[in-house]
Design a protein around this motif. Structure first.
Motif: not given
Length: 530
Positions: A68, A75-76, A134, A200-201
């Motif tokens: 992450y 790529e988020h 985030q 998604g994260w």
């Protein structure tokens, strides 16, 4: 009879039937495997379930944190380097390990259940902060809440475990505890992988916040072992019948005991090499290990579209690659399935002999991973590492719990975090930093663009070429396939060097454990001082 009400007296009854030796450092012949399992009471299994849930949520973040943080913004991910991520890891490990050194004794004084409740609140807030903000800063703040919550949780949960067991079943108890814990450690990363790929994260963090809240319910299902004894002692103190020594003085008095302080010093070195599997291996697999040969071996050249196989093996949506989480998760899966067998083996060994054997296996595994990028070799390394962990890691806490004074169990478990404080904190920075300089594909691609392609150093700065984009640029410039270019980079640079450094540190720890074992056996033969 209500098992919850009888649990607190069961350990005392068993201890009365089988009195412990006068010297707590002496080894005790433990019950056989099935007798030991049968002797474990209700509270033990509830504590195992609570730790399993806590680890499911924790490793649902920890196992994917490297990916992450270091994946590019496109790529988020958070788009930071391994060196920057190492600063976060260092701080995370520092806070998580420092707090229980000073607060472990609070659980003994004020109760295990209240501290577990408080820790669960803090951990839930940590996951929610990660979901709400985030950014690197938001993730950092969320991690700090998670670190403090985890630090408070450990002494309370493990103090309860020690109170619910005894020296006749402790090896099997800690082994099964470690096994149930790794059910959570195994399933957590798989759920996180599924959530991040499909939702998604943010969904990863919300899911873990929901899981950790289940422990609020489990807190209602048992009576705290040793509660009456603790309340009676508090009453004597309030009545002036017993003097309460300040906690810091009690802690310093315990730390002056040589067999404790030397043990903690040795395992400060041990913890400097042990966490590399979780902190660095996910990035190493993503950078250098082609998992397609393993998929072909298992399912054929076309991979698999079986939903269960893709989920439980940690595969991508195409069914043709095993993701880094899937490789690292071999560790938790092995422990989940086999730890009780190795706990039975460990119970037949001296504590220090089990610690030594496990450490040597971990050293072997780190060396194997560094030797080659072949997926089969890496998987074998994970198997060897897992066996070493099962022989060493549960024994580390069990040994301290067995030799600790009866009224200072949680305090000593809090002390067990001191080596983690020193070793894991240093590794949290040093491991990613060494990887950044010697093994990181993005950094090696930047170096190649300058040295082989004639680019200026200014053209490969992180401002000009964002983190995670250098290898793609090198592929574009050279016209080579990603696979061929990966092989060339691995051949040109010794990407396994980072693993050899930490294997050497582990070998030093093994030598120290050997000599400590000889010393502790000599102390055990001496009569106890009155």
């Amino acid at each position: 009879m209500n098992p919850r009400s009888s649990e607190s007296s069961a350990p005392e009854l068993r201890e009365a039937q089988h009195p412990a030796p006068e010297n707590p450092l002496a080894d005790v012949k433990q019950l056989g495997m099935w007798a030991a399992i049968a002797s474990l009471g209700y509270v033990f299994w509830v504590v195992g379930a609570m730790e399993m849930i806590e680890r499911l949520a924790f490793y649902g973040v920890r196992a994917v944190a490297t990916l992450y943080a270091t994946r590019p913004l496109s790529e988020h991910g958070l788009g930071v380097t391994m060196a920057t991520f190492g600063t976060l890891l260092m701080t995370w490990n520092l806070v998580q390990s420092l707090v229980p050194v000073f607060t472990g004794g609070l659980s003994d004084r004020y109760g295990y259940k209240p501290t577990i409740f408080l820790s669960t609140v803090l951990k839930c807030l940590g996951y929610l902060i990660m979901a709400w903000w985030q950014t690197y800063a938001g993730f950092f703040v969320g991690v700090m809440f998670l670190a403090v919550g985890t630090a408070i949780f450990k002494p309370g949960i493990q103090g309860t475990l020690i109170r619910a067991t005894n020296r006749l079943n402790s090896s099997m108890a800690w082994g099964i505890f470690y096994q149930t814990v790794n059910i959570g450690g195994w399933i957590g990363p798989l759920i996180a992988l599924h959530m991040r790929e499909h939702m998604g994260w943010q969904s990863v963090f919300y899911t873990n916040a929901a899981f950790i809240c289940l422990n609020f319910l489990l807190l209602l299902t048992y009576r705290e072992p040793g509660l009456e004894e603790r309340l009676a002692r508090r009453a004597r103190i309030r009545a002036g019948l017993e003097r309460e020594v300040p906690l810091w003085k009690e802690s310093l008095a315990e730390l002056r005991k040589p067999h404790l302080s030397v043990y903690l010093a040795i395992f400060s070195v041990w913890w400097l090499m042990f966490p590399m599997i979780w902190d660095v291996l996910p990035r190493y697999v993503e950078d250098w290990v082609d998992t397609r040969p393993m998929v072909t071996f298992l399912f054929g050249p076309d991979g698999t579209q079986n939903v269960f196989a893709r989920f439980f093996l940690g595969m991508d949506a195409t069914g043709q690659h095993i993701q880094p989480e899937g490789i690292v998760n071999i560790n938790a899966g092995m422990i989940m399935l086999t730890c009780f067998l190795f706990a039975g083996l460990s119970a037949r060994m001296r504590a220090t002999d089990s610690l030594l054997a496990g450490t040597l296996l971990v050293v072997t595994a780190l060396t194997m991973i560094g030797l080659t990028r072949h997926v089969g070799w890496v998987v074998l390394g994970m198997v060897v590492f897992s066996i070493g962990e099962m022989l060493a890691s549960p024994k580390y806490s069990e040994f301290l719990g067995n030799v600790a004074p009866p009224d200072k169990k949680a305090m000593w478990i809090g002390f067990s975090q001191a080596p983690i404080l020193v070793g894991w904190t240093i590794e949290g920075k040093l491991g990613p930093l060494l990887y950044h300089y010697f093994s990181d594909k993005d950094q090696l691609a930047r170096r190649t663009l300058v040295e082989a392609m004639g680019w200026s150093p200014e053209a490969v700065t992180e401002k000009a070429l964002p983190v995670g984009e250098a290898f793609r640029k090198l592929v574009e410039v050279t016209g080579q396939s990603p696979d061929a270019l990966t092989r060339e980079l691995a051949a040109a640079y010794n990407v396994g060097l980072t693993w050899y450094v930490f294997a050497g540190i582990g070998l030093l720890a093994a030598v120290m454990i050997y000599f400590y074992g000889r010393w502790i056996r000599e102390l055990a033969r001496r009569p106890m001082q009155p």
